[in-house]
Design an enzyme around this catalytic site. Structure first.
Site, short mmCIF file in Angstrom:
data_model
loop_
_atom_site.label_atom_id
_atom_site.label_comp_id
_atom_site.label_asym_id
_atom_site.label_seq_id
_atom_site.Cartn_x
_atom_site.Cartn_y
_atom_site.Cartn_z
CE LYS A 1 -3.28 -1.60 5.43
NZ LYS A 1 -2.97 -2.19 6.63
CE LYS B 1 0.37 -1.91 4.18
NZ LYS B 1 0.53 -3.13 4.65
#
Ligand code: NAP
Ligand code: HSE
Length: 434
Positions: free
Chosen positions: A206, A106
């Protein structure tokens, strides 16, 4: 039988070992689901002498990425190394040599997603990244495919398993922060540098990925307001529980169609609600769309096999051609919604929890209430336990829950409160999600 799909894994740590385990020990299942054999040809690591959590066939382990990329049998490169330096170079090299890319990284997507996705489109390749957010929960597929017909207005979630594991242990068992973080590292939940977990950066990475998918908006993780969990005191966890809440690290984004407000913050969440009941290394994500309404996804958010589950799903999607079709059609990571702006966090409406250490003398509560009222903020409830009898005139703890206010106005009131002679140390505050 169709040609095998050749796989090169970059990294064989927590997640890589889980992926190797699934590909090698459940080969028949993989072939059935993928419609062709899935062949683990190479595993690239730093230190080939290191003990691994999986048994690899002889000749698979290597440190030579160039040799791996020179192998015409490699169709898919699976980046599970982490970080944004070598991983970025390796991902771009994989795409440049005509391979599809799977990544669980991420940080890489949040920082270099635009570059990586442009490189993939340029070469007619696909990037799949289901494991990058919320571990084993298929939230990327849910937002980009299952909810594709919706205008999404908010995304709210517990996105870091390490922090949730630590906060659950501190809340339910009174465990200490440092020992529980060490346990999360031992269990393979934490990042190689766990600062990224506990300071809120991993959740911000994220959230940046989810915001791209949900709102089509490019946001740098550096522009996401964040607070981590390292500073959370046991006393605030206890007061939250007394008030009927638990403290969770929430990542939240709200769009009003013109702007998006987003932040990562420890937040009081009412006990009994699904987010409050999400324990240990589990994650939960609530997505609100105009057609589907509120949807909630929950499951294991970190760890070897849950994350491997998401990586292998991407590999199977590439084997069947589903991932390439979706990637080409959706033009993910294109900044087509460039008109959306980031709303200043000062404008965000919230209730607040405020803990003050104040002088135990007449008029203090009235002064705090007045300073809040000057910013148009009213108090919803107050807790002040009596000072111990043997310490009259000493400090006492005053906890207030406010009604809804703009974050900026709350911060302005707190700045004045902190200047009062009656206040012994800077007030501690957290937003409240009701
Ligand atoms: P990890 O246990 O630290 O493993 C990293 C692997 O990458 C190791 O095998 C390491 O080799 C290899 N590696 C790192 N740098 C390299 C380099 N320059 N050249 C060659 N090999 C290199 O990490 P992890 O927990 O599996 O995480 C991997 C990725 O998945 C990260 O992006 C992480 O954010 C993401 N992720 C992790 C989880 C989780 O629960 N752990 C969940 C979701 C996503 P050596 O073994 O030889 O050192
Ligand atoms: N370190 C991450 C976490 C791994 O604890 O959530 C899953 O992305």
């Amino acid at each position: 039988m169709a040609e095998p799909l050749g796989i090169a894994l970059l990294g064989c740590g927590t997640v890589g070992s889980g992926v190797a385990h699934l590909l090698l020990n459940h080969a028949e299942r993989m072939t059935r689901r993928a419609g062709r054999p899935v062949w683990l040809k190479h595993v690239v690591v730093r230190d080939p002498a290191k003990q691994r959590d999986c048994e690899l066939p002889p000749g698979v382990l290597t440190t030579d990425l160039d040799k791996v990329l020179g192998d015409p049998d490699v169709d898919v490169v699976v980046e599970l190394a982490g970080g944004t330096t070598w991983a970025r170079q390796a991902a771009l090299a994989a795409l440049a040599t005509g391979r599809d890319l799977v990544t669980a990284n991420k940080a890489l997507l949040a920082r270099h997603g635009t570059e990586i996705f442009a490189a993939a489109h340029q070469r007619g390749r696909a990037v799949a990244f289901e494991a990058a957010v919320a571990g084993g929960i298929p939230i990327i597929g849910a937002i980009s495919q299952g909810l594709a017909g919706n205008q999404i207005s908010s995304v709210q979630g517990i996105l870091n398993g390490t922090c949730n594991f630590i906060l659950t242990a501190m809340t339910e068992r009174g465990s200490d922060y440092a020992g529980t973080l060490a346990e999360a590292q031992r269990l393979g939940y934490a990042e190689a540098d766990p600062t990224l977990d506990v300071d809120g950066s991993d959740a911000a990475h994220k959230l940046a990925v989810l915001v791209r998918l949900a709102f089509g908006m490019a946001v740098s993780p550096d522009d996401i307001d964040r607070r981590g969990i390292a500073e959370i005191a046991a006393i605030d966890i206890r007061y939250a529980v007394e008030l009927g809440y638990v403290i969770k690290l929430l990542a939240e984004a709200w769009s009003d169609g013109e702007s998006v407000a987003l932040h990562v913050s420890p937040t009081l969440v009412r006990k009994g609600t699904p987010l409050a009941e999400t324990r240990d290394a589990f994650n939960a994500v609530k997505v609100t769309g105009d057609a589907a309404g509120e949807t909630l996804f929950s499951g294991a958010g970190a760890g070897m096999m849950p994350t491997a589950s998401a990586v292998v799903a991407d590999i199977i999607d590439l084997a069947t051609g589903r991932a390439q079709l979706m990637f080409a059609a959706q033009r993910l990571w294109q900044t087509d919604a460039g008109q959306l702006t980031v709303r200043r966090s000062d404008e965000v409406l919230s209730r607040f929890y405020l803990r003050l250490t104040v002088a135990d003398r007449p008029g203090v509560l009235a002064e705090v209430a007045t300073l809040l009222a000057m910013e148009g903020i009213s108090i919803a409830s107050v807790i002040q336990h009596e000072a111990p009898e043997d310490a009259p005139g000493q400090s006492v703890v005053l906890v207030a829950m406010t009604h809804t206010a703009k974050t900026g106005r709350f911060r302005a009131a707190l700045a004045r409160i902190n200047q009062s002679d009656n206040v012994r140390e800077p007030g501690v505050y957290y937003p409240v999600a009701d």
